[in-house]
Each structure stands twice: as C-alpha cells, then as structure tokens.
Scaffold this motif. Structure first.
Motif, mmCIF file in Angstrom:
data_model
loop_
_atom_site.group_PDB
_atom_site.id
_atom_site.type_symbol
_atom_site.label_atom_id
_atom_site.label_comp_id
_atom_site.label_asym_id
_atom_site.label_seq_id
_atom_site.Cartn_x
_atom_site.Cartn_y
_atom_site.Cartn_z
ATOM 1 N N GLY A 9 0.622 -1.382 0.060
ATOM 2 C CA GLY A 9 0.112 -0.036 -0.158
ATOM 3 C C GLY A 9 0.772 1.184 -0.011
ATOM 4 O O GLY A 9 0.579 2.006 -0.889
ATOM 5 N N LYS A 141 -5.507 -0.257 8.094
ATOM 6 C CA LYS A 141 -6.252 0.630 7.001
ATOM 7 C C LYS A 141 -5.205 1.818 6.644
ATOM 8 O O LYS A 141 -5.521 1.963 5.474
ATOM 9 C CB LYS A 141 -7.308 1.314 8.304
ATOM 10 C CG LYS A 141 -8.251 0.474 8.605
ATOM 11 C CD LYS A 141 -9.148 1.541 9.725
ATOM 12 C CE LYS A 141 -10.303 0.387 9.993
ATOM 13 N NZ LYS A 141 -11.403 1.173 10.962
ATOM 14 N N LEU A 144 -3.795 -0.022 3.465
ATOM 15 C CA LEU A 144 -4.831 -0.003 2.474
ATOM 16 C C LEU A 144 -5.263 1.008 2.038
ATOM 17 O O LEU A 144 -5.350 1.123 0.649
ATOM 18 C CB LEU A 144 -5.987 -0.743 3.401
ATOM 19 C CG LEU A 144 -7.270 -0.825 2.305
ATOM 20 C CD1 LEU A 144 -7.035 -1.837 1.129
ATOM 21 C CD2 LEU A 144 -8.528 -1.402 3.083
ATOM 22 N N TYR A 145 -5.336 1.909 2.797
ATOM 23 C CA TYR A 145 -6.000 3.437 2.260
ATOM 24 C C TYR A 145 -4.798 3.916 1.323
ATOM 25 O O TYR A 145 -5.059 4.779 0.395
ATOM 26 C CB TYR A 145 -6.446 4.217 3.235
ATOM 27 C CG TYR A 145 -7.798 3.701 3.995
ATOM 28 C CD1 TYR A 145 -8.503 3.041 3.118
ATOM 29 C CD2 TYR A 145 -8.111 4.037 5.313
ATOM 30 C CE1 TYR A 145 -9.715 2.345 4.060
ATOM 31 C CE2 TYR A 145 -9.161 3.447 5.940
ATOM 32 C CZ TYR A 145 -9.823 2.826 5.279
ATOM 33 O OH TYR A 145 -11.115 2.327 5.969
ATOM 34 N N GLY A 147 -2.704 2.637 -0.479
ATOM 35 C CA GLY A 147 -2.652 2.084 -1.622
ATOM 36 C C GLY A 147 -3.730 2.296 -2.474
ATOM 37 O O GLY A 147 -3.567 2.585 -3.970
ATOM 38 N N LEU A 148 -4.865 2.478 -2.051
ATOM 39 C CA LEU A 148 -5.909 2.972 -2.761
ATOM 40 C C LEU A 148 -5.854 4.356 -3.224
ATOM 41 O O LEU A 148 -6.121 4.558 -4.467
ATOM 42 C CB LEU A 148 -7.326 2.959 -1.824
ATOM 43 C CG LEU A 148 -7.807 1.386 -1.497
ATOM 44 C CD1 LEU A 148 -8.871 1.477 -0.663
ATOM 45 C CD2 LEU A 148 -8.290 0.574 -2.755
ATOM 46 N N ALA A 149 -5.543 5.276 -2.322
ATOM 47 C CA ALA A 149 -5.039 6.645 -2.663
ATOM 48 C C ALA A 149 -4.017 6.685 -3.675
ATOM 49 O O ALA A 149 -4.020 7.291 -4.664
ATOM 50 C CB ALA A 149 -4.696 7.508 -1.455
ATOM 51 N N ALA A 151 -3.165 4.242 -6.030
ATOM 52 C CA ALA A 151 -3.574 3.996 -7.180
ATOM 53 C C ALA A 151 -4.713 4.956 -8.014
ATOM 54 O O ALA A 151 -4.398 5.187 -8.928
ATOM 55 C CB ALA A 151 -4.440 2.584 -7.234
ATOM 56 N N ALA A 152 -5.485 5.582 -7.268
ATOM 57 C CA ALA A 152 -6.271 6.668 -7.801
ATOM 58 C C ALA A 152 -5.217 8.010 -8.352
ATOM 59 O O ALA A 152 -5.589 8.336 -9.309
ATOM 60 C CB ALA A 152 -7.202 7.172 -6.792
#
Length: 167
Positions: A9, A141, A144-145, A147-149, A151-152
C-alpha cells in the motif's frame, strides 16, 4: 506476515507521487526478500521469527541485495506481466537503490509497529519503541488506504498525461 501484500500500500502511494523516480517492482521484490528469513523460520520451526533481517542493519544489507538483483529481475517481471517496456520505464541504479532501501526500511517500520518480537535497532538497542504506536487495525487501514489513494493518484496522473498528449 510473510509475503504480505499489505506492505505494498505505501509503495503504491510512493509510486504515484514519485512516478519514474520509484520502482514499485523493486519495492515489491524488497518486501519478498525481507520475508525470506521469517518464511524459513515458519517452515523449519527454528530461529527467531523476526530476527536480524528485520533490523535496520539487516534491512540495509538486504536492500543492497534487493537492489542488485532487482535491477535485473524487474525487466524480466515486466516481460512476464506483459507490460511493454517503454522509454519511461528505465531501471536506473539510483531509482533501484532508492526503491529497495525504502522497501526494506518501511518493512522494518511496519512490522515493528505490530510484532512484539521485533528489535529494529539491534545491535545498538534491544528495545522496540515503535511497538503499538498505533493499533494493528489502524496500521492495516493506513496501508490499505495509502494503496487505494496511490492507485487513484497514479491513474489520475496517467489520464491527465494522456489527455495532455492528445491535445
């Protein structure tokens, strides 16, 4: 957590921010290299789960190994994943080294927060001041967050660059 994808992440976020100055492939390779020793302990039942490899001294040595091997394995990884190698994908030594050291050191920090058997500053200090600095749930968290941020951000930058190139 041998070979955990959770460590990726923060690497994805760094890739989004640093773009060509960071190799996610080498960062991921460094994560695997870091967890070879714990994997061997789990398989054999012998040794210290988070031993010397999970200290900053050990991580420094493993980062050098990960950089040298990752420099040559990363292009092979792109081939296997069928990612076309373009002029933007260059594995310069400084990028490979930076990515490997960030990968190994971040691994020590993340594991130090959640594993009581960690001694990240060994042989200089036997304690672990990072242990439980945040909850394990919050740590997961955060990974994970990030990684999501990441990717975006990465795909937003990619979209912007494609749109700009077409105009």
């Amino acid at each position: 957590m041998p070979f955990t994808p959770v460590h990726m992440g923060p690497g994805i976020l760094l890739k989004a921010v640093l773009q060509g100055s960071f190799s996610l492939m080498v960062f991921g390779w460094a994560q695997i290299v870091m967890d070879i020793q714990p994997l061997l302990v789990l398989l054999t039942g012998e040794g210290h789960l988070h031993g010397f490899s999970h200290t900053f001294v050990g991580a420094s040595l493993l980062a050098i190994f990960a950089a040298v091997t990752g420099k040559y394995l990363a292009p092979f990884g792109l081939f296997v994943l069928r990612i076309p190698r373009t002029k933007e994908i260059v594995f310069r030594w400084w990028v490979v080294g930076l990515s490997a050291f960030i990968g190994c050191f971040s691994h020590v920090v993340l594991d130090s927060i959640m594993h009581a058997d960690m001694q990240p500053f060994y042989p200089f200090a036997p304690n672990n001041p990072m242990l439980k600095s945040i909850s394990v749930e919050a740590l997961h968290k955060l990974c994970l967050y990030s990684g999501l941020a990441g990717a975006a951000i990465y795909y937003a930058v990619l979209w912007f660059n494609i749109k700009r190139a077409n105009n």
